[in-house]
Write an enzyme that holds these catalytic residues in place. Structure first.
Site, PDB file in Angstrom:
ATOM      1  N   ASP A   1      36.239  -3.085 -80.853  1.00 30.31           N
ATOM      2  CA  ASP A   1      35.022  -2.781 -81.612  1.00 30.31           C
ATOM      3  C   ASP A   1      35.197  -3.328 -83.020  1.00 30.31           C
ATOM      4  O   ASP A   1      36.328  -3.545 -83.480  1.00 30.31           O
ATOM      5  CB  ASP A   1      34.768  -1.271 -81.664  1.00 30.31           C
ATOM      6  N   SER A   2      34.065  -3.528 -83.687  1.00 28.54           N
ATOM      7  CA  SER A   2      34.130  -4.012 -85.059  1.00 28.54           C
ATOM      8  C   SER A   2      34.718  -2.969 -85.998  1.00 28.54           C
ATOM      9  O   SER A   2      35.140  -3.302 -87.108  1.00 28.54           O
ATOM     10  CB  SER A   2      32.721  -4.398 -85.537  1.00 28.54           C
TER      11      SER A   2
ATOM     12  N   HIS B   1      28.682   3.963 -82.573  1.00 28.25           N
ATOM     13  CA  HIS B   1      28.869   4.898 -83.684  1.00 28.25           C
ATOM     14  C   HIS B   1      27.954   6.113 -83.578  1.00 28.25           C
ATOM     15  O   HIS B   1      28.304   7.208 -84.019  1.00 28.25           O
ATOM     16  CB  HIS B   1      28.552   4.209 -85.022  1.00 28.25           C
TER      17      HIS B   1
ATOM     18  N   CYS C   1      31.284  -2.573 -78.298  1.00 28.64           N
ATOM     19  CA  CYS C   1      30.483  -2.814 -79.492  1.00 28.64           C
ATOM     20  C   CYS C   1      29.186  -3.474 -79.038  1.00 28.64           C
ATOM     21  O   CYS C   1      29.227  -4.538 -78.401  1.00 28.64           O
ATOM     22  CB  CYS C   1      31.235  -3.725 -80.458  1.00 28.64           C
TER      23      CYS C   1
ATOM     24  N   CYS D   1      24.374   2.002 -80.040  1.00 28.84           N
ATOM     25  CA  CYS D   1      25.478   1.691 -80.949  1.00 28.84           C
ATOM     26  C   CYS D   1      26.526   2.760 -80.718  1.00 28.84           C
ATOM     27  O   CYS D   1      26.197   3.957 -80.681  1.00 28.84           O
ATOM     28  CB  CYS D   1      25.025   1.678 -82.408  1.00 28.84           C
TER      29      CYS D   1
ATOM     30  N   GLU E   1      30.673   5.471 -91.087  1.00 24.65           N
ATOM     31  CA  GLU E   1      31.979   4.900 -91.428  1.00 24.65           C
ATOM     32  C   GLU E   1      32.497   5.419 -92.766  1.00 24.65           C
ATOM     33  O   GLU E   1      33.698   5.346 -93.038  1.00 24.65           O
ATOM     34  CB  GLU E   1      31.905   3.374 -91.419  1.00 24.65           C
TER      35      GLU E   1
END
Length: 276
Positions: free
Chosen positions: A11-12, A195, A74, A193, A159
């Site tokens: 993942d990024s 996240h 991702c 996503c 994040e």
């Protein structure tokens, strides 16, 4: 360092850990290497060319660590890099390796969760602008109406560990309202996503009754399980020692602190140095 045959999960940043957690719970016997490209995240607003190159860098690094199978956990990387890597890179350079994404497994089942045949997709600008979800979903559910909403502030909030604070409420409410105003028939919202599951408590607090919220983690884990059963020639390559190794291209201490929130347990990562 070559740890042996492992499943790579990329993942990024941190979001892919929500997918990795479900995969490791579903298939605890396998060895895994997780890589977060935190030094260059978030990917969402980068160009196609940049996302492709960043993703390829990380996939090839995982290959070099002994991962014959890599999961792009991702959505942005899956939308903008997966097809090119599968069609242009693997046949030429890595014919015995495989790279899988998160979009197709989700597209294969998302229509089963909607009675009105009208769904919403919430993702990064990169994922939304790629139109990957409407195109993939149409292959399996051509009757499904798909409305998209980009949520550019959600990943930065998460994040920076601000997602549970009151300041995040405004942006959760803003993007949900913008999506639901597009069609009153929406009865299922896909969080496109990895996240976004960390925002589920806030989303559910304001989501109207009758609208189902769908994450990807369990869907992707089930899909990987099915893939390995269908491809035993790949499954036998993966060591079954239950090892989990974590790498980040960013600051290890920062990664470990944030990653533990996504993964649900303490993490001790190692440094991955990008050759750029």
């Amino acid at each position: 360092m070559n740890i042996g045959q492992s499943i790579g999960v990329f993942d990024s940043g941190y979001g892919g850990l929500t997918v990795f957690k479900s995969i490791a719970e579903k298939l605890p016997q396998y060895n895994y290497i997780y890589l977060g490209d935190n030094a260059r995240s978030p990917y969402g607003d980068h160009s196609y060319e940049t996302i492709y190159q960043y993703t390829l860098d990380c996939v090839e690094w995982l290959f070099a660590q002994g991962c014959p199978l890599v999961i792009l956990a991702c959505n942005t990387a899956s939308a903008k890099a997966l097809r090119s890597i599968q069609q242009k890179v693997l046949p030429v350079k890595y014919p015995n390796h495989r790279v899988l994404g998160v979009i197709r497994p989700t597209a294969e089942v998302v229509g089963d969760f909607s009675s009105s045949k009208t769904i919403g997709v919430m993702g990064t600008r990169g994922t939304v602008n790629s139109l990957s979800y409407p195109m993939e979903i149409a292959k399996f559910f051509p009757e499904l109406k798909v409305l998209q909403q980009s949520c550019p502030m959600w990943v930065p909030l998460i994040e920076n560990n601000e997602h549970l604070n009151p300041g995040a409420d405004y942006f959760v409410d803003k993007y949900l309202k913008e999506l639901l105003e597009k069609d009153a028939e929406i009865d299922c919202i896909l969080l496109a996503c990895t996240h976004y599951p960390l925002l589920i408590p806030k989303i559910k607090a304001i989501l109207p009754e009758g609208i189902q919220l769908l994450g990807q983690a369990e869907i992707v884990a089930d899909s990987l399980d099915a893939y390995l059963k269908k491809h035993p020639e790949m499954a036998i390559k993966i060591a079954q020692e239950g090892e989990k190794n974590f790498y980040t291209s960013g600051d290890r201490e920062v990664f470990d602190q944030h990653a533990s929130i996504f993964f649900g347990e303490e993490i001790e990562s190692e440094q991955m140095h990008l050759q750029v």
